[in-house]
Write an enzyme that holds these catalytic residues in place. Structure first.
Site, PDB file in Angstrom:
ATOM      1  N   LYS A 291      10.801  51.181  17.727  1.00 27.88           N
ATOM      2  CA  LYS A 291      10.550  52.574  18.604  1.00 27.88           C
ATOM      3  C   LYS A 291      11.261  53.557  17.869  1.00 27.88           C
ATOM      4  O   LYS A 291      12.717  53.725  17.895  1.00 27.88           O
ATOM      5  CB  LYS A 291      10.945  52.415  19.919  1.00 27.88           C
ATOM      6  CG  LYS A 291      10.659  53.509  20.854  1.00 27.88           C
ATOM      7  CD  LYS A 291      11.738  53.638  21.808  1.00 27.88           C
ATOM      8  CE  LYS A 291      12.907  54.472  21.646  1.00 27.88           C
ATOM      9  NZ  LYS A 291      12.841  55.758  21.377  1.00 27.88           N
ATOM     10  N   PRO A 292      10.637  54.420  17.078  1.00 28.33           N
ATOM     11  CA  PRO A 292      11.374  55.608  16.226  1.00 28.33           C
ATOM     12  C   PRO A 292      12.023  56.595  17.435  1.00 28.33           C
ATOM     13  O   PRO A 292      11.451  56.577  18.671  1.00 28.33           O
ATOM     14  CB  PRO A 292      10.088  56.235  15.331  1.00 28.33           C
ATOM     15  CG  PRO A 292       9.104  55.252  15.552  1.00 28.33           C
ATOM     16  CD  PRO A 292       9.174  54.549  16.464  1.00 28.33           C
ATOM     17  N   SER A 293      12.812  57.475  17.038  1.00 20.69           N
ATOM     18  CA  SER A 293      13.188  58.451  17.888  1.00 20.69           C
ATOM     19  C   SER A 293      11.931  59.583  18.212  1.00 20.69           C
ATOM     20  O   SER A 293      11.312  59.842  17.062  1.00 20.69           O
ATOM     21  CB  SER A 293      14.519  58.874  17.236  1.00 20.69           C
ATOM     22  OG  SER A 293      14.661  60.387  17.915  1.00 20.69           O
TER      23      SER A 293
ATOM     24  N   GLU B 208      24.776  48.895  15.602  1.00 23.91           N
ATOM     25  CA  GLU B 208      25.532  49.727  14.671  1.00 23.91           C
ATOM     26  C   GLU B 208      25.714  51.085  15.536  1.00 23.91           C
ATOM     27  O   GLU B 208      24.712  51.994  15.652  1.00 23.91           O
ATOM     28  CB  GLU B 208      24.821  49.879  13.507  1.00 23.91           C
ATOM     29  CG  GLU B 208      25.770  50.389  12.498  1.00 23.91           C
ATOM     30  CD  GLU B 208      25.131  51.625  11.519  1.00 23.91           C
ATOM     31  OE1 GLU B 208      25.485  53.001  11.714  1.00 23.91           O
ATOM     32  OE2 GLU B 208      24.112  51.359  11.018  1.00 23.91           O
ATOM     33  N   LEU B 209      26.840  51.368  16.072  1.00 24.71           N
ATOM     34  CA  LEU B 209      27.207  52.531  16.864  1.00 24.71           C
ATOM     35  C   LEU B 209      27.774  53.560  16.412  1.00 24.71           C
ATOM     36  O   LEU B 209      27.930  53.570  15.198  1.00 24.71           O
ATOM     37  CB  LEU B 209      27.829  52.036  18.215  1.00 24.71           C
ATOM     38  CG  LEU B 209      27.074  50.528  18.879  1.00 24.71           C
ATOM     39  CD1 LEU B 209      27.725  50.266  20.412  1.00 24.71           C
ATOM     40  CD2 LEU B 209      25.533  51.227  19.085  1.00 24.71           C
TER      41      LEU B 209
ATOM     42  N   CYS C 261      26.407  58.028   9.970  1.00 24.77           N
ATOM     43  CA  CYS C 261      27.277  57.353  10.858  1.00 24.77           C
ATOM     44  C   CYS C 261      28.630  57.039  10.157  1.00 24.77           C
ATOM     45  O   CYS C 261      29.584  57.008  10.467  1.00 24.77           O
ATOM     46  CB  CYS C 261      26.589  56.093  11.139  1.00 24.77           C
ATOM     47  SG  CYS C 261      26.284  55.031   9.849  1.00 24.77           S
TER      48      CYS C 261
ATOM     49  N   GLU D 220      33.080  62.227  17.930  1.00 25.78           N
ATOM     50  CA  GLU D 220      32.084  61.968  16.475  1.00 25.78           C
ATOM     51  C   GLU D 220      31.343  63.108  16.549  1.00 25.78           C
ATOM     52  O   GLU D 220      30.028  63.447  17.226  1.00 25.78           O
ATOM     53  CB  GLU D 220      31.178  60.874  16.650  1.00 25.78           C
ATOM     54  CG  GLU D 220      30.323  60.584  15.292  1.00 25.78           C
ATOM     55  CD  GLU D 220      29.441  59.641  15.465  1.00 25.78           C
ATOM     56  OE1 GLU D 220      29.076  58.990  14.317  1.00 25.78           O
ATOM     57  OE2 GLU D 220      28.974  59.077  16.663  1.00 25.78           O
TER      58      GLU D 220
ATOM     59  N   LYS E  44      35.560  47.303  17.027  1.00 26.29           N
ATOM     60  CA  LYS E  44      35.774  48.088  18.412  1.00 26.29           C
ATOM     61  C   LYS E  44      34.435  48.299  18.978  1.00 26.29           C
ATOM     62  O   LYS E  44      33.528  47.720  18.886  1.00 26.29           O
ATOM     63  CB  LYS E  44      36.664  49.090  18.196  1.00 26.29           C
ATOM     64  CG  LYS E  44      38.214  48.623  17.721  1.00 26.29           C
ATOM     65  CD  LYS E  44      39.285  49.669  17.719  1.00 26.29           C
ATOM     66  CE  LYS E  44      39.381  50.360  16.519  1.00 26.29           C
ATOM     67  NZ  LYS E  44      40.511  51.182  16.303  1.00 26.29           N
TER      68      LYS E  44
END
Length: 481
Positions: A174-176, A247-248, A281, A378, A448
């Site tokens: 699912k792409p953005s 991966e956040l 990121c 961020e 974390k």
């Protein structure tokens, strides 16, 4: 200058189990350079998602046929390389990257596919003697739901596809909705090279993503995006105990030691923070500089920043395009405005360009501390807070005093000293005299709240595999009389 009118981006279709088809709806995709309509992209329905997952579940030979998987990845890589400029053109149009940078992303994406085509999943032999053979093998999980962000859609998609395929999984992607066009074009290009059911590309919004995560036939979710979205995915995936690779967000700190060569490190620090307008990121998002050299380094960074050329991504003289979407533009602008209202000083930049589009210049902000939102959050854009420190222990403590743990770096003329300091940073990846370098053979992921699991390298296989221990007792020879 590249002519953006050459690209045909209207009429792109979904890739669903080897077939190209219309979506159930459309979404408007804006050109971030002009804030005008670029294209209407198809959006998949829940029924189309169900059909894609069902097809991906039915695939059988794919899991056992290592040669087919390698040949497929190699063919996809070759197709990408042959169509690099066309894909880069679409990528520049939809997320605002300078064309040369977009070309680099397409080339890197092809490299990720080729890397997995030419590497084997690890086989761990724990015992192999007269009594027994015990080994650990990597087995496919099944259907991988891959959810792709808008900032580097092609590269992140290929990293996920490559490892999932190499292990024997199928992928429903699912792409953005903010950046679906390049992946849809990629799907059309590779549709004949990928066996039916192995890959589907279905753009959609949050509801479609939630349905993908919750679907009982999806065994794993691979997601790159925000911490908040990652937490929601964990909740929705919990009933099925789905495997997760997350991966956040990152808020990477770079620490500059007092012995650093300012003229040498300033251009590299600048690119570590502002490459792709900071929408990376693992970009430098907080800069800690020893007080003795802070003023000199700020001046050197300002000099580099003022050489930046913002404008049309297809102008070869341009080094920075617009922010990729209006929402991110407003976030960055708001953080800079708040920093200034709370006593921060702007060394350069600080205000949007007076022209259409999401253009915000590289911005250096000083006189802020850890309580400022520009430091706490961020920013994911071209605004860098610079903070001074007096002792290395203080710098490390401040770098670690955050929920984030994606990347970090130390900059110094003494590599041994820098290595000792960088090992104290609580991040999944750390670098000395560089920042943000991610390679196909190098594990990458967060500590974390910055994520779970690792992508790339041999370690990356384990995030996309079930580990199976195979223990075989060997026949004993009959005792002689």
């Amino acid at each position: 200058m590249m002519d953006a009118s050459d690209n045909q981006i209207d009429g792109l279709r979904l890739l669903l189990s080897g077939k190209l088809m219309e979506g159930a709806d459309t979404v408007d995709v804006e050109n971030p350079s002009t804030n005008t309509l670029l294209a209407k992209a198809p959006q998949a329905s829940h029924a189309q998602l169900d059909n894609a997952i069902a097809a991906a579940t039915r695939v059988s030979d794919w899991k056992q046929d290592d040669a087919l998987r390698r040949a497929t990845l190699r063919a996809m890589s070759e197709i990408m390389s042959a169509n690099r400029d066309s894909l880069a053109l679409t990528l520049s149009l939809e997320i605002g990257l300078p064309f040369k940078v977009a070309q680099d992303e397409i080339s890197a994406s092809a490299t990720f596919l080729l890397y997995r085509a030419e590497t084997e999943a690890p086989l761990d032999v724990l015992h192999d003697d007269a009594r027994q053979r015990v080994e650990v093998v990597r087995k496919p999980i099944g259907v991988v739901g891959a959810i792709i962000p808008w900032n580097a859609p092609m590269l992140i998609a290929c990293e996920k596809i490559a490892t999932a395929f190499a292990v024997g999984n199928t992928v429903v992607m699912k792409p953005s909705p903010l950046a679906p066009l390049t992946l849809l074009q990629f799907g059309e290009l590779v549709s004949d090279a990928v066996p039916p059911g192995v890959l589907s590309i279905l753009p959609g919004g949050a509801e479609l993503g939630a349905a993908l995560v919750a679907h009982p036939q999806v065994g794993m979710i691979s997601f790159t995006g925000s911490i908040r979205a990652g937490q929601a995915i964990m909740v929705n995936a919990a009933p099925g105990l789905k495997r997760l690779s997350l991966e956040l967000g990152g808020n990477d700190a770079a620490i500059v030691l007092p012995d650093a060569d300012i003229d040498s490190v300033a251009p590299r620090l600048f690119m570590g923070a502002f490459y792709r307008s900071g929408q990376v990121c693992a970009a430098i998002k907080r800069l800690y500089v020893h007080r003795d050299i802070a003023a000199s380094l700020i001046e050197a960074l300002r000099n580099v920043a003022e050489t930046a050329v913002l404008g049309d991504p297809f102008d070869p003289a341009v080094t920075f395009g617009p922010l990729s979407n209006r929402q991110q533009f407003e976030i960055v602008k708001g953080l800079v405005d708040t920093a200034v209202s709370q006593g921060g000083s702007v060394a350069t930049g600080g205000s949007p360009l007076n022209r259409p589009g999401n253009f915000f210049p590289p911005t250096l902000v000083t006189d802020v501390d850890e309580s400022n939102p520009l430091v706490q959050q961020e920013q994911f854009g071209p605004a860098l807070p610079i903070l001074s420190y007096d002792s290395i222990d203080d710098a490390v403590d401040r770098a670690n005093s955050t929920q984030f743990g994606l990347g970090g770096s130390v900059w110094t003329s003494d590599v041994d000293a820098g290595t000792a300091v960088v090992r104290r940073i609580q991040s999944g990846s750390v670098w000395v005299n560089r920042h943000g370098l991610v390679l196909p053979d190098t594990p990458f992921g967060g500590m974390k709240l910055s994520g779970l699991g690792r992508a790339n390298g041999n370690v990356g296989f384990d995030s996309y595999a079930e580990l199976q221990t195979v223990s075989v007792a060997k026949p004993r020879e009959a005792k002689s009389r």
